[in-house]
Scaffold this motif. Structure first.
Motif, PDB file in Angstrom:
ATOM      1  N   LEU A  58      32.469  36.995  44.370  1.00  0.00           N
ATOM      2  CA  LEU A  58      33.244  35.835  43.937  1.00  0.00           C
ATOM      3  C   LEU A  58      33.578  35.878  42.449  1.00  0.00           C
ATOM      4  O   LEU A  58      34.726  35.660  42.055  1.00  0.00           O
ATOM      5  N   TYR A  59      32.580  36.145  41.622  1.00  0.00           N
ATOM      6  CA  TYR A  59      32.763  36.010  40.180  1.00  0.00           C
ATOM      7  C   TYR A  59      33.149  37.308  39.469  1.00  0.00           C
ATOM      8  O   TYR A  59      33.945  37.280  38.546  1.00  0.00           O
ATOM      9  N   LYS A  60      32.586  38.434  39.869  1.00  0.00           N
ATOM     10  CA  LYS A  60      32.939  39.692  39.203  1.00  0.00           C
ATOM     11  C   LYS A  60      34.275  40.241  39.694  1.00  0.00           C
ATOM     12  O   LYS A  60      35.041  40.793  38.917  1.00  0.00           O
ATOM     13  N   LEU A  61      34.519  40.121  41.003  1.00  0.00           N
ATOM     14  CA  LEU A  61      35.763  40.663  41.553  1.00  0.00           C
ATOM     15  C   LEU A  61      36.853  39.610  41.686  1.00  0.00           C
ATOM     16  O   LEU A  61      37.996  39.935  41.972  1.00  0.00           O
ATOM     17  N   GLY A  62      36.490  38.344  41.529  1.00  0.00           N
ATOM     18  CA  GLY A  62      37.483  37.277  41.596  1.00  0.00           C
ATOM     19  C   GLY A  62      37.999  36.997  42.995  1.00  0.00           C
ATOM     20  O   GLY A  62      39.129  36.529  43.161  1.00  0.00           O
ATOM     21  N   LEU A  63      37.183  37.271  44.006  1.00  0.00           N
ATOM     22  CA  LEU A  63      37.602  37.007  45.385  1.00  0.00           C
ATOM     23  C   LEU A  63      37.447  35.523  45.711  1.00  0.00           C
ATOM     24  O   LEU A  63      36.631  34.829  45.113  1.00  0.00           O
ATOM     25  N   THR A  64      38.208  35.074  46.669  1.00  0.00           N
ATOM     26  CA  THR A  64      38.063  33.705  47.157  1.00  0.00           C
ATOM     27  C   THR A  64      37.031  33.697  48.283  1.00  0.00           C
ATOM     28  O   THR A  64      36.683  34.753  48.827  1.00  0.00           O
ATOM     29  N   THR A  65      36.596  32.515  48.646  1.00  0.00           N
ATOM     30  CA  THR A  65      35.638  32.386  49.749  1.00  0.00           C
ATOM     31  C   THR A  65      36.222  32.972  51.032  1.00  0.00           C
ATOM     32  O   THR A  65      35.539  33.695  51.755  1.00  0.00           O
ATOM     33  N   GLY A  66      37.485  32.699  51.303  1.00  0.00           N
ATOM     34  CA  GLY A  66      38.142  33.231  52.501  1.00  0.00           C
ATOM     35  C   GLY A  66      38.178  34.750  52.513  1.00  0.00           C
ATOM     36  O   GLY A  66      38.012  35.380  53.564  1.00  0.00           O
ATOM     37  N   MET A  67      38.400  35.345  51.353  1.00  0.00           N
ATOM     38  CA  MET A  67      38.410  36.807  51.267  1.00  0.00           C
ATOM     39  C   MET A  67      37.028  37.379  51.572  1.00  0.00           C
ATOM     40  O   MET A  67      36.895  38.359  52.303  1.00  0.00           O
TER      41      MET A  67
END
Length: 106
Positions: free
Chosen positions: A22-31
């Motif tokens: 979530l925080y290092k790669l910037g993904l969303t919860t859905g991703m």
């Protein structure tokens, strides 16, 4: 720095891995909940038409969560059900909520 330190202090390996996604790669919860093992090749994650480079610092965890899994398995699976199932949105929201509480305390 504060975020990274708080993530690294997370005791649960799976929760720490989710927070890094979530925080290092910037993904969303859905991703995060829809990622499958086949979406990762070498140091690149293919997610919703994007190619995301995975830093070496996260590759150990990626290997840990992909090792001995089928390509069609979810990257992060729920462990409380008997059949392998993807994590729920509410579970990740709860992990994020607990993380933010810990982050405020530091």
């Amino acid at each position: 720095m504060k975020i990274e330190k708080t993530i690294n202090e997370t005791k649960n390996d799976k929760h720490r891995f989710i927070l890094n996604l979530l925080y290092k790669l910037g993904l969303t919860t859905g991703m995060v909940i829809n990622l499958k093992v086949r979406d990762i090749r070498k140091n690149i994650m293919y997610c919703r038409g994007r190619r995301i480079w995975i830093p070496d610092s996260l590759m150990h965890d990626v290997y840990k969560f992909t090792h001995e899994k089928d390509p069609d398995d979810y990257l992060v699976e729920s462990s409380w059900k008997k059949e392998k199932n993807k994590y729920s949105i509410s579970s990740i929201q709860q992990i994020r909520k607990q993380f933010l509480k810990r982050l405020k305390k530091t």
